[in-house]
Every structure is written in structure tokens, then in C-alpha cells.
Motif scaffolding. Structure first.
Motif, short mmCIF file in Angstrom:
data_model
loop_
_atom_site.label_atom_id
_atom_site.label_comp_id
_atom_site.label_asym_id
_atom_site.label_seq_id
_atom_site.Cartn_x
_atom_site.Cartn_y
_atom_site.Cartn_z
N GLY A 33 0.77 -1.23 0.00
CA GLY A 33 0.00 0.00 0.00
C GLY A 33 0.80 1.28 0.00
N TYR A 34 2.13 1.20 -0.07
CA TYR A 34 2.95 2.40 -0.09
C TYR A 34 2.92 3.03 -1.49
CZ TYR A 34 4.86 1.24 4.48
OH TYR A 34 4.99 0.97 5.82
N ASP A 35 2.92 4.35 -1.52
CA ASP A 35 2.93 5.13 -2.75
C ASP A 35 4.35 5.67 -2.93
OD1 ASP A 35 2.61 6.88 -4.85
OD2 ASP A 35 1.08 8.12 -3.88
N VAL A 36 5.12 5.04 -3.84
CA VAL A 36 6.54 5.33 -3.96
C VAL A 36 6.84 6.10 -5.24
CG1 VAL A 36 8.88 4.37 -3.90
CG2 VAL A 36 7.01 3.15 -2.76
N THR A 37 7.62 7.17 -5.10
CA THR A 37 8.18 7.87 -6.24
C THR A 37 9.70 7.75 -6.17
OG1 THR A 37 6.35 9.47 -6.30
CG2 THR A 37 8.36 10.06 -7.49
N PHE A 38 10.29 7.25 -7.24
CA PHE A 38 11.74 7.03 -7.29
C PHE A 38 12.36 8.11 -8.18
CE2 PHE A 38 15.77 5.18 -8.43
CZ PHE A 38 16.13 4.38 -7.36
N TYR A 39 13.33 8.84 -7.63
CA TYR A 39 14.00 9.91 -8.37
C TYR A 39 15.41 9.43 -8.74
CZ TYR A 39 10.24 12.74 -6.38
OH TYR A 39 9.01 13.25 -6.03
N GLU A 40 15.71 9.45 -10.03
CA GLU A 40 17.02 8.98 -10.49
C GLU A 40 17.62 9.94 -11.52
OE1 GLU A 40 16.69 5.71 -13.81
OE2 GLU A 40 15.40 5.10 -12.12
N PRO A 41 18.94 10.18 -11.44
CA PRO A 41 19.57 11.10 -12.39
C PRO A 41 19.88 10.41 -13.72
CG PRO A 41 21.20 10.30 -10.84
CD PRO A 41 19.89 9.71 -10.41
N ASP A 42 19.89 11.18 -14.77
CA ASP A 42 20.21 10.66 -16.11
C ASP A 42 21.74 10.68 -16.28
OD1 ASP A 42 20.40 9.95 -18.73
OD2 ASP A 42 19.21 11.61 -19.53
N VAL A 43 22.39 9.64 -15.76
CA VAL A 43 23.86 9.56 -15.81
C VAL A 43 24.29 8.16 -16.23
CG1 VAL A 43 24.27 11.36 -14.09
CG2 VAL A 43 23.95 8.99 -13.34
N TYR A 44 25.56 8.05 -16.65
CA TYR A 44 26.20 6.77 -17.01
C TYR A 44 25.49 6.03 -18.13
CZ TYR A 44 28.58 7.59 -12.56
OH TYR A 44 29.30 8.14 -11.53
N GLY A 45 24.75 6.73 -18.96
CA GLY A 45 24.07 6.09 -20.08
C GLY A 45 22.97 5.14 -19.67
N ARG A 46 22.49 5.25 -18.45
CA ARG A 46 21.48 4.30 -17.97
C ARG A 46 20.15 4.44 -18.69
NH1 ARG A 46 23.41 5.48 -11.87
NH2 ARG A 46 25.07 3.91 -11.76
N GLN A 47 19.75 5.66 -18.99
CA GLN A 47 18.44 5.85 -19.62
C GLN A 47 18.44 5.33 -21.06
OE1 GLN A 47 15.98 6.61 -17.61
NE2 GLN A 47 17.58 6.76 -16.04
N GLN A 48 19.62 5.23 -21.65
CA GLN A 48 19.73 4.66 -22.99
C GLN A 48 19.88 3.14 -22.94
OE1 GLN A 48 21.84 7.41 -21.99
NE2 GLN A 48 20.09 8.62 -22.68
N ASN A 49 19.99 2.59 -21.73
CA ASN A 49 20.15 1.14 -21.56
C ASN A 49 19.24 0.64 -20.44
OD1 ASN A 49 22.75 0.30 -23.26
ND2 ASN A 49 23.14 2.32 -22.37
N ARG A 50 17.96 0.93 -20.59
CA ARG A 50 17.00 0.50 -19.59
C ARG A 50 16.75 -1.01 -19.68
NH1 ARG A 50 12.09 4.99 -19.49
NH2 ARG A 50 13.34 6.78 -18.79
N TYR A 63 15.72 12.85 -13.77
CA TYR A 63 16.09 14.26 -13.85
C TYR A 63 17.48 14.41 -14.45
CZ TYR A 63 18.54 13.32 -9.38
OH TYR A 63 19.34 12.82 -8.39
N GLN A 64 17.71 15.56 -15.07
CA GLN A 64 18.98 15.83 -15.71
C GLN A 64 20.05 16.16 -14.66
OE1 GLN A 64 19.63 15.36 -19.05
NE2 GLN A 64 17.59 14.44 -18.79
N PRO A 65 21.30 15.84 -14.95
CA PRO A 65 22.38 16.09 -13.98
C PRO A 65 22.80 17.56 -13.97
CG PRO A 65 23.27 15.05 -15.94
CD PRO A 65 21.77 15.09 -16.13
N THR A 66 21.89 18.41 -13.52
CA THR A 66 22.17 19.83 -13.37
C THR A 66 21.72 20.26 -11.98
OG1 THR A 66 20.01 20.57 -14.19
CG2 THR A 66 21.76 20.19 -15.84
N ALA A 67 22.29 21.34 -11.49
CA ALA A 67 21.92 21.84 -10.17
C ALA A 67 20.46 22.24 -10.12
CB ALA A 67 22.81 23.03 -9.80
N ALA A 68 19.96 22.85 -11.20
CA ALA A 68 18.57 23.30 -11.21
C ALA A 68 17.60 22.13 -11.18
CB ALA A 68 18.31 24.16 -12.45
N ALA A 69 17.89 21.10 -11.98
CA ALA A 69 17.01 19.93 -12.01
C ALA A 69 17.02 19.21 -10.67
CB ALA A 69 17.44 18.99 -13.13
#
Length: 363
Positions: A33-50, A63-69
């Protein structure tokens, strides 16, 4: 309850050994019953290798690897009842942790979830002035994915309020027996990325055994081994996506687990690969480490080696019939005692024992 979870990656296992652990724990928590949101940075080519698509049991924010994001996603911690910052996120970990703690509601339960506790403690012992040291004073709880009493005592010596291991486990819906795949057929297979903290042990346990058994076939999977000298009977296949892990584990006569140096010396730290392998019914050979018997019985459910020569002896004596029997017994044990449903139930109890107290403190 809402959980804001800041980690390396849920969607990709590329250079991310915690992926299976995150998926198993969070999926089981969602079932409770937990409502989970997972936040992960777009680094090390992971998003291109899901390895997986965004699941229906967890919202994933990349999120993008920037201070603002990073500032934008850490502000979302204010919306959660439980705020988790994992170790080794991979982009500005210290700044991320500080911003998450600043944004968290006073009523929220704050957790540092260490997926590499022996290495973290060794680093803090070498340099106690790291920002993490002060940040630990601000969290309510430290959870670790292994380590046993040595890690618990190590964290408590730092003054943390509490430290509890939540061990790796098996998700039976993900890791299970499948038909053998000729791509992964061999006498012994090892899957692991090339890391400084493990390479010498891979030399000792895997490459030494391969060199001593030229008539046997060995299979190596994982990233970073391209320029590693290896004997002709070792076949290197590079990164193996999680979709192929079941076939990788069930097709060889045996699968080898090699702990990183820090985890081997600490003990009580079964890798996710241990449960993935036995979940598929594999005959597992592991480097010996203190605490192994808490998870699998040596000689009956797992075979333990002290060095590469032990691996050689084990392979020379291992028959296909015995390998199958060991794999079956190990799978039965893990299904009884070491599933992510059980681990999530532990986390649920831990949380429920602490959230009311946190809310009362904030009044």
C-alpha cells in the motif's frame, strides 16, 4: 504513506548493482500500500540502456544532472511521509542529501539507505570530515542492504539513532527457472562489473580457476572487462541485461559469486546475484564469507570456495546430478525465507514503529 526515494536507478542495471534490490523492495512495498516515487539522475548512459519500462507499482522521475534539475526534484521531498536517500546515487550525492533533508517535512521519517555499507564505513573512517558524517546526524534511521552486526555497530559508533540491515532477497516473479539457453552454456559462469574493489578477487577465484582447467569452459559477463587478459577457455560477453539473467544463471553447470573485498571482509553481505542465481535454480559456488550460513547451508544449498584452487576442486568433483540437487534445495530455502515480500514486511514494521513517534515529536 508516500515515499520519496532518491537512488541510482530503478530503470537500468547498467553500472548499477542495486537495481534488482531497489525493484524487489519497492515492488513489495507497493503491494503493501505504499505510494513510492523514485528519483534517479540521467547519468552513465542508464536511460539509454533501460532493463525495464517504468513500472505500474512505482512512479519514476528521471532528472537531468544539473543543479537546477536536482533542486526541483529534492523540493518534492516535502510531499512525502518517508524520505529515503540511498548511497551511490551517482550525481552530487552530498548536495543531493543536504537538499533532501532541508526539504523534508518535520513530520517525515528520514532514512539513509546504504547499499554499500562496508565501503561507506571504511570511507568515513578514513575521512571523518565528509559531508555525509554531519548528514547522518540529521536522519532518523539508517537501513543497509547487508552487513550484519559489524555494520550495525559501525554505524552506531558514529552516533546514528539506529541502523538495521534489510538484506537482499528474491522476487520469485522475476527470477525463476527457465529453459537452458545455448548462449550461456558452460561449466562455470560469473557475472559482475569490473570494479577496483573486486578485480583481484575475480583474478583469484575466476581467472585462476580458468587457467588451471583449460579443458573446461568459462563464461564472463559484466561491463569493463574488454581489455582484461584471459585464457582462451574464457568467453566474454559483456553487459548482460536483467531480462537474460535467468537464462544466464540456469544454463551453466554452476554459477560463481565473488564478493567485493570490503563486503567479503565484513561478511553478512549476500549480493543480489546470490538470490537471482538460486532463484533460477542455479548451482551456486560462492567465495566464503562470514554469515553465509544465515542464508544458505554450505555443502547442501551452496558450495563455498576459499580461493581459485577450491573452485577447481569443486568443479572437478561436481556432477550434473549434484549440481541440480544443490540448485533445487537452495531455491526451496530462499522461497521459504528470503523473498522481497518478507523484506518489505520488515521495512513496513520498522516504519510503523517510528512514524507515529516522529509525528509526535514534530507537534
Amino acid at each position: 504513506m508516500k515515499i520519496a526515494f532518491y537512488g541510482s536507478s530503478l530503470l537500468s542495471s547498467r553500472w548499477n548493482g542495486a537495481a534488482t534490490y531497489y525493484r524487489g523492495i519497492i515492488k513489495a512495498l507497493a503491494a503493501l500500500g505504499y505510494d513510492v516515487t523514485f528519483y534517479e539522475p540521467d547519468v552513465y548512459g542508464r536511460q539509454q540502456n533501460r532493463d525495464i519500462d517504468p513500472p505500474d507499482w512505482c512512479k519514476v522521475v528521471v532528472y537531468q544532472p544539473t543543479a537546477a534539475a536536482m533542486k526541483g526534484v529534492t523540493a518534492r521531498a516535502a510531499e512525502a511521509d518517508i524520505v529515503v536517500k540511498a548511497s551511490g546515487v551517482g550525481f552530487e550525492d552530498d548536495a543531493l542529501f543536504g537538499q533532501v533533508l532541508d526539504a523534508a517535512s518535520p513530520q517525515a521519517l528520514t532514512i539513509f539507505w546504504d547499499v554499500d555499507a562496508p565501503a561507506t564505513l571504511a570511507s568515513l573512517a578514513a575521512d571523518g570530515d565528509q559531508p555525509l558524517r554531519a548528514q547522518l546526524d540529521r536522519v532518523d534511521l539508517v537501513l543497509t542492504y547487508g552487513g550484519g552486526d559489524p555494520v550495525v555497530y559501525g554505524y552506531r559508533a558514529l552516533g546514528v539513532k539506529d541502523c538495521i540491515p534489510i538484506y537482499n532477497a528474491l522476487d520469485p516473479e522475476t527470477h525463476q527457472p527457465v529453459p537452458h539457453d545455448p548462449r550461456f552454456a558452460c561449466d562455470l559462469a560469473f557475472l559482475g562489473n569490473r570494479l577496483p574493489d573486486r578485480e583481484q578477487r575475480v583474478d583469484d577465484f575466476f581467472f585462476t580457476a580458468a587457467a588451471l582447467l583449460p579443458e573446461r569452459t568459462f563464461l564472463l559477463g559484466g561491463s569493463g572487462w574488454e581489455d582484461k587478459p584471459m585464457s582462451p577457455n574464457v568467453r566474454y560477453i559483456g553487459h548482460v541485461g536483467t531480462a537474460d539473467h535467468n537464462a544466464f544463471n540456469v544454463s551453466p553447470k554452476a554459477v560463481l559469486n565473488i564478493s567485493r573485498s570490503s563486503m567479503a571482509s565484513n561478511g553478512y553481505s549476500p549480493a543480489t546475484r546470490v538470490f537471482e542465481a538460486v532463484g533460477a535454480g542455479a548451482c551456486l559456488i560462492t567465495d566464503a564469507w562470514t554469515g553465509l550460513d544465515l542464508f544458505l547451508k554450505e555443502g547442501e544449498e551452496v558450495l563455498a570456495a576459499r580461493d581459485g584452487w577450491d573452485v577447481v576442486d569443486i568443479l572437478n568433483e561436481l556432477t550434473p546430478l549434484r549440481a541440480t540437487a544443490i540448485g533445487q534445495r537452495a531455491r526451496e530455502r530462499v522461497l521459504r525465507e528470503h523473498t522481497y515480500d518478507r523484506r518489505a514486511a520488515e521495512v513496513d514494521q520498522i516504519v510503523r514503529n517510528r512514524v507515529p513517534a516522529r509525528r509526535m515529536e514534530a507537534v
